[in-house]
Design an enzyme around this catalytic site. Structure first.
Site, mmCIF file in Angstrom:
data_model
loop_
_atom_site.group_PDB
_atom_site.id
_atom_site.type_symbol
_atom_site.label_atom_id
_atom_site.label_comp_id
_atom_site.label_asym_id
_atom_site.label_seq_id
_atom_site.Cartn_x
_atom_site.Cartn_y
_atom_site.Cartn_z
ATOM 1 N N GLY A 1 41.215 37.451 36.072
ATOM 2 C CA GLY A 1 40.708 37.669 37.428
ATOM 3 C C GLY A 1 40.685 39.114 37.873
ATOM 4 O O GLY A 1 40.730 39.387 39.078
ATOM 5 N N SER A 2 40.563 40.053 36.937
ATOM 6 C CA SER A 2 40.527 41.455 37.378
ATOM 7 C C SER A 2 39.238 41.745 38.151
ATOM 8 O O SER A 2 39.237 42.583 39.062
ATOM 9 C CB SER A 2 40.689 42.415 36.200
ATOM 10 N N ASN A 3 38.148 41.076 37.818
ATOM 11 C CA ASN A 3 36.921 41.257 38.607
ATOM 12 C C ASN A 3 37.060 40.638 39.994
ATOM 13 O O ASN A 3 36.561 41.198 40.978
ATOM 14 C CB ASN A 3 35.707 40.695 37.868
ATOM 15 N N ARG B 1 30.655 16.913 32.291
ATOM 16 C CA ARG B 1 30.407 18.187 32.985
ATOM 17 C C ARG B 1 29.828 17.967 34.374
ATOM 18 O O ARG B 1 30.149 18.675 35.327
ATOM 19 C CB ARG B 1 29.432 19.039 32.164
ATOM 20 N N MET C 1 34.780 30.320 32.218
ATOM 21 C CA MET C 1 34.461 29.967 30.833
ATOM 22 C C MET C 1 33.905 28.552 30.700
ATOM 23 O O MET C 1 34.263 27.817 29.787
ATOM 24 C CB MET C 1 35.725 30.127 29.964
ATOM 25 N N ASN D 1 26.610 36.475 37.794
ATOM 26 C CA ASN D 1 27.592 36.558 36.707
ATOM 27 C C ASN D 1 27.729 38.004 36.254
ATOM 28 O O ASN D 1 26.820 38.817 36.433
ATOM 29 C CB ASN D 1 27.120 35.698 35.525
ATOM 30 N N HIS E 1 28.638 40.079 32.649
ATOM 31 C CA HIS E 1 28.799 39.895 31.204
ATOM 32 C C HIS E 1 29.165 41.241 30.583
ATOM 33 O O HIS E 1 28.555 42.265 30.915
ATOM 34 C CB HIS E 1 27.490 39.364 30.597
ATOM 35 N N ASP F 1 23.920 33.613 29.912
ATOM 36 C CA ASP F 1 23.784 35.076 29.865
ATOM 37 C C ASP F 1 22.323 35.511 29.776
ATOM 38 O O ASP F 1 21.965 36.401 28.991
ATOM 39 C CB ASP F 1 24.590 35.643 28.676
HETATM 40 C C1 GRF Z 1 34.896 40.113 32.027
HETATM 41 O O1 GRF Z 1 34.859 40.986 30.943
HETATM 42 C C2 GRF Z 1 33.535 39.548 32.317
HETATM 43 O O2 GRF Z 1 32.496 40.390 31.947
HETATM 44 C C3 GRF Z 1 33.498 38.302 31.468
HETATM 45 O O3 GRF Z 1 34.800 37.807 31.502
HETATM 46 C C4 GRF Z 1 35.713 38.863 31.721
HETATM 47 C C5 GRF Z 1 36.582 38.461 32.864
HETATM 48 O O4 GRF Z 1 37.630 39.358 33.064
HETATM 49 N N1 GRF Z 1 32.503 37.378 31.958
HETATM 50 P P1 GRF Z 1 38.562 39.190 34.343
HETATM 51 O O5 GRF Z 1 39.133 37.768 34.308
HETATM 52 O O6 GRF Z 1 37.728 39.423 35.554
HETATM 53 O O7 GRF Z 1 39.644 40.201 34.164
#
Ligand code: GRF
Length: 224
Positions: free
Chosen positions: A13-15, A66, A91, A108, A110, A146
């Site tokens: 979850g760093s994003n 799903r 994921m 999204n 990527h 993607d």
């Molecule tokens: C990121 O590299 C993003 O591009 C990909 O999954 C990763 C998630 O990283 N889809 P985080 O969980 O946000 O740290």
């Protein structure tokens, strides 16, 4: 009106954190109404709780298929009052049940320069291929993994001496800048789709100078 976000994350979850931080410092005009995960132990959920954001966490293994998982997820997102979906290391492939509920409102990130290296190992695939330019892409989500229209990409030079971990770190650092930027453009209503091409309407603020260490197209603006 701020964007009303639901962030979907399966891992670190760093994003998500970058989005929360940019909202907190006023650069991103949005509210995170829900963080949802298919992993009940995802660290992203801890980040959400710390920020006081409601969470929804259900293991997909508890659902028959799903579609039934996505139906429950759509319901949770609607109840939370979110209308824009941010995939941040989520994921799971989304079914039409989900995508049709939020048309053109699912985004999204990527960790590669699409259309190169789609899939779950974008950075490793790029490093193993031996590319000299790594990068990342923020795009609208369509029914193909993607694949949807590109909003912003950042390119990062690399050498054969760079380890996978080093490239991952640099890609993540750039992701944390371009994702909030893309969302802010969406908040400002500046993203216009023509076919699969995304146009960026100009703002009064004007564009910031290009970054010296990387190529970002279109350029980041102040605050990102
Ligand atoms: C990121 O590299 C993003 O591009 C990909 O999954 C990763 C998630 O990283 N889809 P985080 O969980 O946000 O740290």
């Amino acid at each position: 009106m701020p964007l009303q976000l639901a962030v979907l994350a399966s891992g670190n979850g760093s994003n998500l954190q970058a989005v929360l931080d940019r909202i907190a410092d006023g650069a991103l005009d949005a509210e995170v109404r829900l963080v949802a995960s298919n992993k009940e132990d995802a660290f992203a959920l801890e980040r959400a709780r710390k920020a006081g954001v409601p969470v929804w966490a259900r293991s997909h293994t508890a659902f028959a298929d799903r579609e039934s998982f996505d139906t429950a997820l759509v319901e949770a997102i609607r109840q939370a009052g979110a209308d824009t979906i941010v995939l941040a290391g989520y994921m799971r492939l989304l079914t039409p049940v989900f995508l049709n509920a939020f048309p053109r409102r699912v985004i999204n990130i990527h960790p590669a320069l699409l259309p190169s290296f789609p899939g779950v190992r974008g950075v490793a695939d790029a490093v193993n291929y031996g590319v000299r330019i790594a990068g990342c892409t923020v795009h609208f989500v369509d029914e193909i993994m993607d694949h949807g229209p590109v909003i912003i990409q950042a390119a990062i030079p690399m050498t054969a001496a760079d380890s996978l971990d080093a490239v991952l770190e640099r890609v993540h650092a750039v992701e944390h800048r371009i994702y909030p930027q893309a969302l802010q453009w969406l908040a400002e209503g500046r993203l216009k789709l023509e076919g699969r091409v995304v146009h960026l309407a100009s703002s009064d603020k004007g564009l910031a100078a290009p970054q010296p260490d990387m190529l970002i197209s279109p350029a980041l603006e102040q605050g990102f």
